[in-house]
Design a protein around this motif. Structure first.
Motif, mmCIF file in Angstrom:
data_model
loop_
_atom_site.group_PDB
_atom_site.id
_atom_site.type_symbol
_atom_site.label_atom_id
_atom_site.label_comp_id
_atom_site.label_asym_id
_atom_site.label_seq_id
_atom_site.Cartn_x
_atom_site.Cartn_y
_atom_site.Cartn_z
ATOM 1 N N TRP A 1 -11.558 -2.041 6.605
ATOM 2 C CA TRP A 1 -12.202 -0.742 6.847
ATOM 3 C C TRP A 1 -12.283 0.145 5.603
ATOM 4 N N ASP A 2 -11.628 -0.242 4.509
ATOM 5 C CA ASP A 2 -11.631 0.606 3.316
ATOM 6 C C ASP A 2 -13.031 0.724 2.730
ATOM 7 N N ARG B 1 -10.416 1.688 -3.132
ATOM 8 C CA ARG B 1 -9.787 3.004 -3.017
ATOM 9 C C ARG B 1 -8.658 3.002 -1.991
ATOM 10 N N ASP C 1 -12.472 6.917 5.428
ATOM 11 C CA ASP C 1 -12.928 5.588 5.878
ATOM 12 C C ASP C 1 -13.673 5.684 7.211
ATOM 13 N N ARG D 1 0.842 -1.206 0.000
ATOM 14 C CA ARG D 1 0.000 0.000 0.000
ATOM 15 C C ARG D 1 0.874 1.251 0.000
HETATM 16 MG MG LIG Z 1 -8.633 3.271 3.316
#
Ligand SMILES: [Mg+2]
Ligand SMILES: Nc1ncnc2c1ncn2[C@@H]1O[C@H](COP(=O)(O)OP(=O)(O)OP(=O)(O)O)[C@@H](O)[C@H]1O
Length: 216
Positions: free
Chosen positions: A199-200, A157, A166, A26
């Motif tokens: 959680w995204d 995203r 988020d 990420r």
């Molecule tokens: Mg996120």
């Protein structure tokens, strides 16, 4: 939750990724994409921002929307200023995110017009000065235009890493049509796969200067 032990997982279990590796990936995607968009010159940014307005006009939900949240661009993000102006001319009521003064990590959406007193927040982004009488709950908004660093072919995203959107949008019912979440991005921000976390919040729509990506 039980995670497979990497030492005993079969080598072919390719969707298993240790968390550290996912975080590293990420981080790497964020670095690469941010660099790519920061390298766009002023002319390219200008063209992209104008083209975005054309694309936005092709979105029927936007024509019917009244309460619309946008954001002030930075870090090589697609410039939202022409879109903001267009929406104002269409008589829309606009809102900008402000950092929540009491609940760290959360955003509030505050009504904005040309007369709104502004200041720079802790990230150096222009935001309206706090005014509790101008706050709108996310569920009351018709459309929320969202910044992003990277998006993928499923509408996943990746943001700047703060978790602000988020957290703020985590309470929204998954199946709700309102608010409609629309990511804004340069086409160079699309990647094959964003490694996601639970959680995204995914994006049903992403608008680039070239096209509307509909992931619904
Ligand atoms: Mg996120
Ligand atoms: N709903 C939530 N509740 C509590 N913490 C959260 C929530 N959503 C995200 N976070 C925390 O925020 C941090 C950053 O999340 P993430 O890497 O997904 O940010 P991002 O999506 O890039 O940022 P943003 O949402 O601001 O665009 C994570 O460490 C995560 O634990």
């Amino acid at each position: 939750m039980l995670l497979p032990n990497p030492a005993i997982s079969p080598a072919s279990s390719d969707n298993f990724q240790p968390d550290a590796a996912k975080q590293a990936l990420r981080k790497q995607i964020r670095q690469q994409v941010r660099q790519a968009r920061q390298q766009l010159n002023a002319e390219a940014q200008n063209q992209a921002a104008k083209a975005l307005v054309q694309q936005a006009q092709l979105l029927p939900e936007l024509q019917h929307a009244q309460h619309i949240a946008l954001y002030m661009s930075n870090d090589g993000e697609l410039d939202t200023a022409p879109l903001l102006l267009y929406l104002q001319q269409q008589g829309k009521t606009l809102y900008l995110p402000v950092l929540h003064p009491f609940t760290p990590g959360y955003l509030l959406f505050q009504r904005y017009n040309a007369q709104t007193p502004m200041h720079l927040n802790q990230f150096g982004i222009r935001e309206p000065k706090p005014d509790v009488t101008a706050i709108m709950l996310p569920v009351q908004l018709d459309v929320i235009f969202m910044p992003l660093v990277a998006f993928d072919a499923q509408g996943q995203r990746l943001g700047m890493g703060g978790g602000f959107y988020d957290r703020t949008l985590s309470a929204l019912p998954k199946t709700s049509q309102k608010p409609l979440l629309v990511g804004l991005a340069h086409q160079c921000q699309q990647v094959e796969t964003v490694p996601t976390e639970p959680w995204d919040v995914p994006l049903p729509l992403v608008l680039t200067p070239e096209q509307l990506w509909d992931f619904r």
